[in-house]
Motif scaffolding. Structure first.
Motif, PDB file in Angstrom:
ATOM      1  N   ASP A   1       5.545  -9.805  -8.157  1.00  0.00           N
ATOM      2  CA  ASP A   1       5.891  -8.487  -8.677  1.00  0.00           C
ATOM      3  C   ASP A   1       5.033  -7.938  -9.595  1.00  0.00           C
ATOM      4  OD1 ASP A   1       7.728  -6.435  -8.444  1.00  0.00           O
ATOM      5  OD2 ASP A   1       8.469  -6.983 -10.301  1.00  0.00           O
ATOM      6  N   GLY A   2       4.194  -8.861 -10.319  1.00  0.00           N
ATOM      7  CA  GLY A   2       3.319  -8.369 -11.237  1.00  0.00           C
ATOM      8  C   GLY A   2       2.000  -7.710 -10.585  1.00  0.00           C
ATOM      9  N   PHE A   3       1.410  -8.142  -9.491  1.00  0.00           N
ATOM     10  CA  PHE A   3       0.369  -7.380  -8.990  1.00  0.00           C
ATOM     11  C   PHE A   3       0.878  -6.167  -8.418  1.00  0.00           C
ATOM     12  CE2 PHE A   3       1.300  -9.903  -4.861  1.00  0.00           C
ATOM     13  CZ  PHE A   3       1.398  -8.724  -3.936  1.00  0.00           C
ATOM     14  N   ASP A   4       1.946  -6.219  -7.902  1.00  0.00           N
ATOM     15  CA  ASP A   4       2.558  -4.832  -7.394  1.00  0.00           C
ATOM     16  C   ASP A   4       2.631  -3.864  -8.726  1.00  0.00           C
ATOM     17  OD1 ASP A   4       4.322  -2.902  -6.403  1.00  0.00           O
ATOM     18  OD2 ASP A   4       5.253  -4.422  -4.921  1.00  0.00           O
ATOM     19  N   ILE A   5       3.173  -4.142  -9.707  1.00  0.00           N
ATOM     20  CA  ILE A   5       3.387  -3.386 -10.950  1.00  0.00           C
ATOM     21  C   ILE A   5       2.019  -2.720 -11.205  1.00  0.00           C
ATOM     22  CG2 ILE A   5       3.904  -3.060 -13.142  1.00  0.00           C
ATOM     23  CD1 ILE A   5       6.457  -4.973 -12.649  1.00  0.00           C
ATOM     24  N   GLY A   6       0.967  -3.692 -11.091  1.00  0.00           N
ATOM     25  CA  GLY A   6      -0.327  -3.518 -11.801  1.00  0.00           C
ATOM     26  C   GLY A   6      -1.245  -2.575 -10.940  1.00  0.00           C
ATOM     27  N   VAL A   7      -0.926  -2.722  -9.445  1.00  0.00           N
ATOM     28  CA  VAL A   7      -1.665  -1.881  -8.439  1.00  0.00           C
ATOM     29  C   VAL A   7      -0.887  -0.489  -8.903  1.00  0.00           C
ATOM     30  CG1 VAL A   7      -1.756  -0.981  -6.159  1.00  0.00           C
ATOM     31  CG2 VAL A   7      -2.184  -3.200  -6.916  1.00  0.00           C
ATOM     32  N   GLY A   8       0.442  -0.526  -9.071  1.00  0.00           N
ATOM     33  CA  GLY A   8       1.014   1.093  -9.307  1.00  0.00           C
ATOM     34  C   GLY A   8       0.373   1.647 -10.832  1.00  0.00           C
ATOM     35  N   LEU A   9       0.314   0.830 -11.654  1.00  0.00           N
ATOM     36  CA  LEU A   9      -0.368   1.227 -12.907  1.00  0.00           C
ATOM     37  C   LEU A   9      -1.666   2.195 -12.647  1.00  0.00           C
ATOM     38  CD1 LEU A   9       0.840  -1.422 -15.317  1.00  0.00           C
ATOM     39  CD2 LEU A   9       1.674   0.821 -15.442  1.00  0.00           C
ATOM     40  N   LEU A  10      -2.502   1.451 -11.702  1.00  0.00           N
ATOM     41  CA  LEU A  10      -3.839   2.048 -11.711  1.00  0.00           C
ATOM     42  C   LEU A  10      -4.076   3.084 -10.889  1.00  0.00           C
ATOM     43  CD1 LEU A  10      -5.383  -1.554 -11.056  1.00  0.00           C
ATOM     44  CD2 LEU A  10      -5.631  -0.364 -13.184  1.00  0.00           C
ATOM     45  N   LEU A  11      -2.861   3.595 -10.046  1.00  0.00           N
ATOM     46  CA  LEU A  11      -2.706   4.604  -9.347  1.00  0.00           C
ATOM     47  C   LEU A  11      -3.780   5.863  -9.764  1.00  0.00           C
ATOM     48  CD1 LEU A  11       0.516   4.706  -7.159  1.00  0.00           C
ATOM     49  CD2 LEU A  11      -1.985   4.289  -6.245  1.00  0.00           C
ATOM     50  N   GLN A  12      -3.207   6.223 -10.884  1.00  0.00           N
ATOM     51  CA  GLN A  12      -3.614   7.482 -11.392  1.00  0.00           C
ATOM     52  C   GLN A  12      -5.122   7.440 -12.254  1.00  0.00           C
ATOM     53  OE1 GLN A  12      -1.891  10.278 -11.370  1.00  0.00           O
ATOM     54  NE2 GLN A  12      -0.609   8.906 -10.296  1.00  0.00           N
ATOM     55  N   LEU A  13      -5.624   6.310 -12.056  1.00  0.00           N
ATOM     56  CA  LEU A  13      -7.004   5.890 -12.381  1.00  0.00           C
ATOM     57  C   LEU A  13      -7.924   6.107 -11.312  1.00  0.00           C
ATOM     58  CD1 LEU A  13      -6.840   3.012 -15.072  1.00  0.00           C
ATOM     59  CD2 LEU A  13      -6.778   5.505 -15.650  1.00  0.00           C
ATOM     60  N   ALA A  14      -7.405   5.790 -10.251  1.00  0.00           N
ATOM     61  CA  ALA A  14      -8.061   5.799  -8.743  1.00  0.00           C
ATOM     62  C   ALA A  14      -8.439   7.125  -8.287  1.00  0.00           C
ATOM     63  CB  ALA A  14      -7.230   4.959  -7.908  1.00  0.00           C
ATOM     64  N   PRO A  15      -9.708   7.247  -7.682  1.00  0.00           N
ATOM     65  CA  PRO A  15      -9.852   8.398  -6.813  1.00  0.00           C
ATOM     66  C   PRO A  15      -8.726   8.881  -5.940  1.00  0.00           C
ATOM     67  CG  PRO A  15     -11.765   7.050  -6.839  1.00  0.00           C
ATOM     68  CD  PRO A  15     -10.678   6.198  -7.442  1.00  0.00           C
ATOM     69  N   ALA A  16      -8.473  10.041  -5.787  1.00  0.00           N
ATOM     70  CA  ALA A  16      -7.330  10.675  -4.918  1.00  0.00           C
ATOM     71  C   ALA A  16      -7.384  10.054  -3.383  1.00  0.00           C
ATOM     72  CB  ALA A  16      -7.239  11.806  -4.863  1.00  0.00           C
ATOM     73  N   GLU A  17      -8.567   9.945  -3.156  1.00  0.00           N
ATOM     74  CA  GLU A  17      -8.667   9.390  -1.489  1.00  0.00           C
ATOM     75  C   GLU A  17      -8.249   7.703  -1.245  1.00  0.00           C
ATOM     76  OE1 GLU A  17     -12.961   9.538  -3.642  1.00  0.00           O
ATOM     77  OE2 GLU A  17     -11.285  10.846  -3.345  1.00  0.00           O
ATOM     78  N   SER A  18      -8.466   7.037  -2.757  1.00  0.00           N
ATOM     79  CA  SER A  18      -8.105   5.814  -2.588  1.00  0.00           C
ATOM     80  C   SER A  18      -6.737   5.363  -2.769  1.00  0.00           C
ATOM     81  CB  SER A  18      -9.026   4.954  -3.542  1.00  0.00           C
ATOM     82  OG  SER A  18     -10.401   5.007  -3.267  1.00  0.00           O
ATOM     83  N   ARG A  19      -5.955   6.209  -3.234  1.00  0.00           N
ATOM     84  CA  ARG A  19      -4.497   5.982  -3.583  1.00  0.00           C
ATOM     85  C   ARG A  19      -3.556   5.636  -2.575  1.00  0.00           C
ATOM     86  NH1 ARG A  19      -4.127  11.017  -7.958  1.00  0.00           N
ATOM     87  NH2 ARG A  19      -5.620  10.073  -9.564  1.00  0.00           N
ATOM     88  N   PRO A  20      -3.941   6.247  -1.263  1.00  0.00           N
ATOM     89  CA  PRO A  20      -3.061   5.873  -0.247  1.00  0.00           C
ATOM     90  C   PRO A  20      -3.297   4.473   0.319  1.00  0.00           C
ATOM     91  CG  PRO A  20      -3.784   8.252   0.031  1.00  0.00           C
ATOM     92  CD  PRO A  20      -4.596   7.695  -1.007  1.00  0.00           C
ATOM     93  N   GLN A  21      -4.472   4.233   0.366  1.00  0.00           N
ATOM     94  CA  GLN A  21      -4.894   2.813   0.806  1.00  0.00           C
ATOM     95  C   GLN A  21      -4.430   1.718  -0.050  1.00  0.00           C
ATOM     96  OE1 GLN A  21      -9.168   1.975   0.270  1.00  0.00           O
ATOM     97  NE2 GLN A  21      -8.941  -0.056   0.807  1.00  0.00           N
ATOM     98  N   MET A  22      -4.193   2.148  -1.623  1.00  0.00           N
ATOM     99  CA  MET A  22      -3.531   1.105  -2.529  1.00  0.00           C
ATOM    100  C   MET A  22      -2.257   0.904  -2.009  1.00  0.00           C
ATOM    101  SD  MET A  22      -5.863   2.365  -5.806  1.00  0.00           S
ATOM    102  CE  MET A  22      -4.805   1.412  -7.161  1.00  0.00           C
ATOM    103  N   LEU A  23      -1.488   1.954  -1.899  1.00  0.00           N
ATOM    104  CA  LEU A  23      -0.102   1.793  -1.734  1.00  0.00           C
ATOM    105  C   LEU A  23       0.166   1.006  -0.366  1.00  0.00           C
ATOM    106  CD1 LEU A  23       1.465   5.268  -3.156  1.00  0.00           C
ATOM    107  CD2 LEU A  23       1.578   2.767  -4.021  1.00  0.00           C
ATOM    108  N   SER A  24      -0.666   1.385   0.597  1.00  0.00           N
ATOM    109  CA  SER A  24      -0.448   0.871   1.814  1.00  0.00           C
ATOM    110  C   SER A  24      -0.661  -0.415   1.803  1.00  0.00           C
ATOM    111  CB  SER A  24      -1.340   1.480   2.731  1.00  0.00           C
ATOM    112  OG  SER A  24      -2.400   1.353   2.556  1.00  0.00           O
ATOM    113  N   MET A  25      -1.443  -1.061   1.046  1.00  0.00           N
ATOM    114  CA  MET A  25      -1.771  -2.422   0.784  1.00  0.00           C
ATOM    115  C   MET A  25      -0.757  -3.165   0.530  1.00  0.00           C
ATOM    116  SD  MET A  25      -5.681  -2.516  -0.595  1.00  0.00           S
ATOM    117  CE  MET A  25      -5.630  -4.065  -0.870  1.00  0.00           C
ATOM    118  N   LEU A  26       0.428  -2.557  -0.257  1.00  0.00           N
ATOM    119  CA  LEU A  26       1.754  -3.103  -0.916  1.00  0.00           C
ATOM    120  C   LEU A  26       2.857  -3.304   0.084  1.00  0.00           C
ATOM    121  CD1 LEU A  26       1.511  -1.434  -4.516  1.00  0.00           C
ATOM    122  CD2 LEU A  26       0.862  -3.827  -3.822  1.00  0.00           C
ATOM    123  N   SER A  27       2.652  -2.450   1.468  1.00  0.00           N
ATOM    124  CA  SER A  27       3.839  -2.347   1.971  1.00  0.00           C
ATOM    125  C   SER A  27       4.423  -3.644   2.623  1.00  0.00           C
ATOM    126  CB  SER A  27       3.308  -1.502   3.086  1.00  0.00           C
ATOM    127  OG  SER A  27       2.981  -0.292   2.877  1.00  0.00           O
TER     128      SER A  27
END
Length: 342
Positions: A39-65
């Motif tokens: 659950d930690g890496f899941d939360i961590g990726v969520g915390l980094l969303l707003q730091l990532a470029p807009a075009e990378s955010r969908p990829q980051m979330l899809s990797m958690l699916s």
């Protein structure tokens, strides 16, 4: 030592009333470790969303699916097992953690809702749900940091502890962001990996500061814990834990610097492995410091455990249910450590 511990409780080593609470404690620690990592890496990726470029955010979330449902299973199972195995402690412990747990629960609910609604939202509304997922991750991390402070300070309510809770909450955010960044370093390549390396190098220092602050506070607030750490009989264990944790921090800094300076995908898994090792050492160190208490200097495992009959029934459920859970999670997590494809 075990015989002396059993004698201090007026029990024999082979008495179920003695060894069953320790079995449940080990299971509970394993569940906490699984929740901390997965659950930690899941939360961590969520915390980094707003730091990532807009075009990378969908990829980051899809990797958690593939692991979203499995990731949130661990903390829920841990709370349920704690309440079932230690019925005389959960009222005091969870009652003192009301605000942090409410923050964590709100964050968990917001994360789940935002993640599912993002999949079904129009392109115009997807950024709002991504923001909701980030906010839920932030609440979950802050709540866990505040809960940790409440536990190590024996639920002190003095005004100064509120500021310390906020500080450790920020460090907890950094710690989860570090875990998420190291997971991304391991999982992706290209620009997103370079961003993740930078995030990891910034958050590793805050993580170190938070761990030191927790350790110092635990030793200063509780004289029994400080005596255990400094006792000649136990000093070697304490020194070993700190030395290995220091090596994990240094090793992570070195590997991240090498990854930033050149393409070295063969070692991209190492920061995540060191980060996981670091957090497991922290959890083990806290368990070592608290044992045999669930509430420091107030309630031991045996004071808080239920009757032998109820523990037998709970343990039977664990024995039947855990193999099923393990099979499900082995299947769910079989690709969690490999490079993302596509």
């Amino acid at each position: 030592m075990i015989a002396e511990l059993a004698a201090s409780q007026g029990l024999a080593i082979g008495d179920p009333a003695f060894w069953m609470p320790m079995v449940f404690l080990v299971i509970l620690l394993l569940l906490l470790a699984a929740g901390l990592v997965f659950d930690g890496f899941d939360i961590g990726v969520g915390l980094l969303l707003q730091l990532a470029p807009a075009e990378s955010r969908p990829q980051m979330l899809s990797m958690l699916s593939a692991w979203r449902d499995a990731n949130e299973f661990w903390p829920l199972l841990g709370v349920g097992l704690f309440c079932a195995a230690f019925p005389f402690a959960w009222g005091q412990v969870l009652g003192n953690l009301y605000a942090p747990l409410a923050c964590m629960t709100l964050g968990m609910m917001l994360r789940s809702v935002a993640f599912e609604f993002r999949l079904r939202a129009s392109a115009r509304h997807k950024p709002r749900w991504m923001l909701g997922f980030w906010l839920g991750s932030l609440l979950a991390a802050l709540g866990q940091g505040a809960a940790l402070v409440r536990i190590v300070t024996s639920y002190q309510t003095d005004p100064g502890y509120l500021g310390f809770s906020l500080f450790v909450g920020v460090c907890a955010v950094a710690a989860y962001a570090l875990l998420g960044a190291c997971w991304l370093v391991m999982r992706v390549e290209g620009d997103l990996q370079r961003y993740a390396i930078g995030w990891a190098r910034h958050t590793v220092r805050w993580t170190a500061v938070g761990m030191v602050a927790i350790a110092v506070t635990l030793g200063l607030v509780n004289s029994g814990v400080f005596a255990k750490w400094s006792d000649v009989q136990h000093l070697g264990i304490s020194a070993t834990i700190w030395a290995v944790m220091l090596m994990c921090f240094v090793g992570m800094e070195i590997v991240l610097a090498r990854l930033a300076s050149k393409s070295d995908q063969l070692r991209s898994w190492l920061p995540f492995a060191l980060c996981v090792g670091l957090y497991l050492l922290m959890l083990g160190g806290l368990a070592y410091s608290f044992f045999p208490y669930l509430v420091l200097d107030d309630m031991t495992l045996w004071d808080s455990a239920g009757s032998v009959a109820s523990m037998r029934m709970t343990l039977a459920g664990v024995i039947v249910g855990v193999p099923v859970v393990l099979v499900f999670n082995v299947l769910a997590y079989r690709t969690v450590f490999g490079k993302a494809r596509g």
